[in-house]
Design an enzyme around this catalytic site. Structure first.
Site, PDB file in Angstrom:
ATOM      1  N   HIS A 144      -0.651  12.132   2.769  1.00  0.00           N
ATOM      2  CA  HIS A 144      -2.195  11.024   3.592  1.00  0.00           C
ATOM      3  C   HIS A 144      -3.107  11.871   4.074  1.00  0.00           C
ATOM      4  O   HIS A 144      -3.975  11.782   5.214  1.00  0.00           O
ATOM      5  CB  HIS A 144      -2.293  10.318   4.471  1.00  0.00           C
ATOM      6  CG  HIS A 144      -0.436   9.234   4.019  1.00  0.00           C
ATOM      7  ND1 HIS A 144      -0.487   8.445   2.614  1.00  0.00           N
ATOM      8  CD2 HIS A 144       0.417   8.376   4.557  1.00  0.00           C
ATOM      9  CE1 HIS A 144       0.341   7.991   2.471  1.00  0.00           C
ATOM     10  NE2 HIS A 144       0.771   7.265   3.777  1.00  0.00           N
ATOM     11  N   HIS A 216      -3.994   1.178   4.207  1.00  0.00           N
ATOM     12  CA  HIS A 216      -2.177   1.816   4.581  1.00  0.00           C
ATOM     13  C   HIS A 216      -2.014  -0.164   5.483  1.00  0.00           C
ATOM     14  O   HIS A 216      -1.338   0.079   5.802  1.00  0.00           O
ATOM     15  CB  HIS A 216      -2.072   2.813   4.689  1.00  0.00           C
ATOM     16  CG  HIS A 216      -1.121   3.105   5.576  1.00  0.00           C
ATOM     17  ND1 HIS A 216       0.489   2.267   5.387  1.00  0.00           N
ATOM     18  CD2 HIS A 216      -0.683   4.336   4.474  1.00  0.00           C
ATOM     19  CE1 HIS A 216       1.228   3.101   5.359  1.00  0.00           C
ATOM     20  NE2 HIS A 216       1.084   3.833   4.286  1.00  0.00           N
ATOM     21  N   GLU A 346      -0.332  -0.495  -1.250  1.00  0.00           N
ATOM     22  CA  GLU A 346      -1.352   0.875  -1.672  1.00  0.00           C
ATOM     23  C   GLU A 346      -1.725   1.159  -2.821  1.00  0.00           C
ATOM     24  O   GLU A 346      -0.983   1.566  -3.489  1.00  0.00           O
ATOM     25  CB  GLU A 346      -1.248   2.039  -0.627  1.00  0.00           C
ATOM     26  CG  GLU A 346       0.219   1.424   0.817  1.00  0.00           C
ATOM     27  CD  GLU A 346       0.437   2.595   1.247  1.00  0.00           C
ATOM     28  OE1 GLU A 346       0.267   3.674   0.835  1.00  0.00           O
ATOM     29  OE2 GLU A 346       1.706   2.643   1.256  1.00  0.00           O
TER      30      GLU A 346
HETATM   31  C1  BGC Z   1       4.797   6.804   2.156  1.00  0.00           C
HETATM   32  C2  BGC Z   1       6.031   6.369   3.003  1.00  0.00           C
HETATM   33  C3  BGC Z   1       5.571   6.913   4.090  1.00  0.00           C
HETATM   34  C4  BGC Z   1       4.474   5.792   5.034  1.00  0.00           C
HETATM   35  C5  BGC Z   1       3.606   5.743   6.308  1.00  0.00           C
HETATM   36  C6  BGC Z   1       3.642   5.937   2.840  1.00  0.00           C
HETATM   37  O1  BGC Z   1       2.709   5.236   1.521  1.00  0.00           O
HETATM   38  O2  BGC Z   1       4.579   6.062   0.791  1.00  0.00           O
HETATM   39  O3  BGC Z   1       6.766   7.669   2.628  1.00  0.00           O
HETATM   40  O4  BGC Z   1       6.698   6.530   5.268  1.00  0.00           O
HETATM   41  O5  BGC Z   1       3.098   5.745   4.552  1.00  0.00           O
HETATM   42  O6  BGC Z   1       3.242   7.408   6.277  1.00  0.00           O
END
Ligand code: BGC
Length: 381
Positions: A144, A216, A346
């Site tokens: 991210h 998210h 997402e």
């Molecule tokens: C990911 C997860 C992660 C979550 C929070 C999601 O986009 O796929 O693996 O734990 O975000 O960070």
């Protein structure tokens, strides 16, 4: 200012899918109705980050739908929609204050994510022969956008004419979090008259750079009535997915979902087959091609709420909140967010694409325009 924002709207709406550097075809078919003037945008103080003010912006329409967001991380703090009895409720996991969103380990509740949403293996990638190193913030991989991704940036927010849209802008400097090029990102959040939250993204760069932006938000359409989303019924128009290794890095394959617990092409409860998916759902689902259309729906039988999901992106990360453990502080009304308390849809390009030549291109070049449109639309049945 009006002139400037009107110009931006023209740029954004007039060329969303044209000239995209990331395999986005045109033209776009917009699934939402035009927005109409509603109540004026409300702005409230929401604390401070590094001595700078954080504000909360409220969009409302005439059908009782309300969306609240803050300039820190472009975070959506509230999506309030009526249930089948007309009773309003907040359908996103949320905190009671900025402290919640700032806490260590906040799992990106409601955030805009960038410069690269999801994982980049070994926190490294190459463009031509140049190698770039990112912060390894997730089991040796990058997740991210790194330590201080777009989810922790202060975005500049400008209400657009009509009172139903907010323009968010963030310029990510060359080298930020290890990524090359100055990236100019613009996101427009619109609450439409027909109860849709439309999110439009545009970005440009001055050096080739990977880009993968997403939103998210964790949804729980029961608005606090159900502790998990396991009884929510999901349909997802994705015939395949990208299998992952134990660290959730794609193996590089794209496999059909048919006949497996991954299959949501026909609607089924999220919990129906989850026990047969190691760790729960946390996978990139692949659409037949990247084009703007309705890609799925989510239904909560306990309240009758329905949410349809449309995107121009080639994939969506379906994540069932597997890592939520009930320990987050400052939750709204003291809610305990345990495993599967909410789910994310997402919209995205595929994880680790910079290292996967067979996946659709994510390298944005100078002179090109990254675009995405994603719509979450709410109703009842
Ligand atoms: C990911 C997860 C992660 C979550 C929070 C999601 O986009 O796929 O693996 O734990 O975000 O960070």
């Amino acid at each position: 200012m009006l002139k400037k924002t009107a110009t931006v709207m023209t740029i954004v709406t007039g060329s969303l899918m044209a000239g995209a550097g990331c395999n986005n075809p045109g033209p776009q078919k917009d699934a939402s109705a035009d927005s109409v003037k509603t109540t004026p945008v409300q702005v409230q103080p929401y604390g401070e980050v590094d001595g700078k003010p954080v504000s909360q912006y409220t969009l409302a329409n005439q059908h009782g739908m309300v969306v609240k967001l803050i300039n820190y991380g472009g975070i959506i703090t509230d999506i309030i929609t009526p249930d089948k009895e007309g009773k309003p409720g907040n359908v996103v996991l949320s905190y009671d204050s900025l402290a919640g969103y700032r806490q260590k380990g906040n799992p990106y509740f409601g955030t805009l994510v960038g410069r690269y949403a999801n994982r980049i293996a070994k926190a490294t990638f190459k463009i031509d022969s140049a190698e770039y190193k990112l912060a390894a913030n997730n089991n040796g991989n990058s997740l991210h956008g790194g330590l201080k991704g777009f989810d922790k940036a202060l975005w500049q927010v400008t209400p657009l004419p009509g009172d139903s849209s907010l323009l968010l802008e963030y310029t990510s400097p060359d080298g930020e979090e290890g990524y090359p090029g100055t990236l100019q990102a613009k996101v427009i959040y619109t609450l439409t008259a027909d109860n849709a939250l439309k999110i439009e993204y545009v970005a440009t760069t001055d050096k080739p750079t990977p880009i993968n932006l997403t939103q998210h938000t964790y949804f729980n359409l029961s608005a606090g009535k159900e502790p998990t989303i396991l009884n929510h019924v999901l349909q997802l128009d994705a015939p395949s997915f990208t299998p992952v290794d134990a660290q959730l890095i794609p193996t590089g394959k794209i496999e059909p979902v048919k006949g497996t617990p991954m299959d949501f092409t026909t609607a089924k409860p999220v919990g129906q087959d989850i026990a047969n998916v190691t760790g729960g759902y946390d996978h990139n689902y692949v659409f037949d091609k990247a084009e703007m259309k309705v890609r799925g729906s989510l239904y909560d039988p306990s309240t009758g709420r329905v949410m349809t999901f449309s995107t121009s992106e080639p994939g969506v990360q379906f994540y069932t909140g597997n890592f939520l453990d009930g320990k987050l502080q400052h939750t709204r009304n003291g809610a305990v967010y345990g495993k599967n308390a909410g789910l994310c849809l997402e919209a995205q390009h595929f994880p680790d694409s910079p290292n996967q030549p067979a996946f659709p291109n994510v390298i944005l070049k100078p002179g090109e325009k990254y675009t995405q449109t994603t719509i979450y639309q709410f109703g009842v049945k």
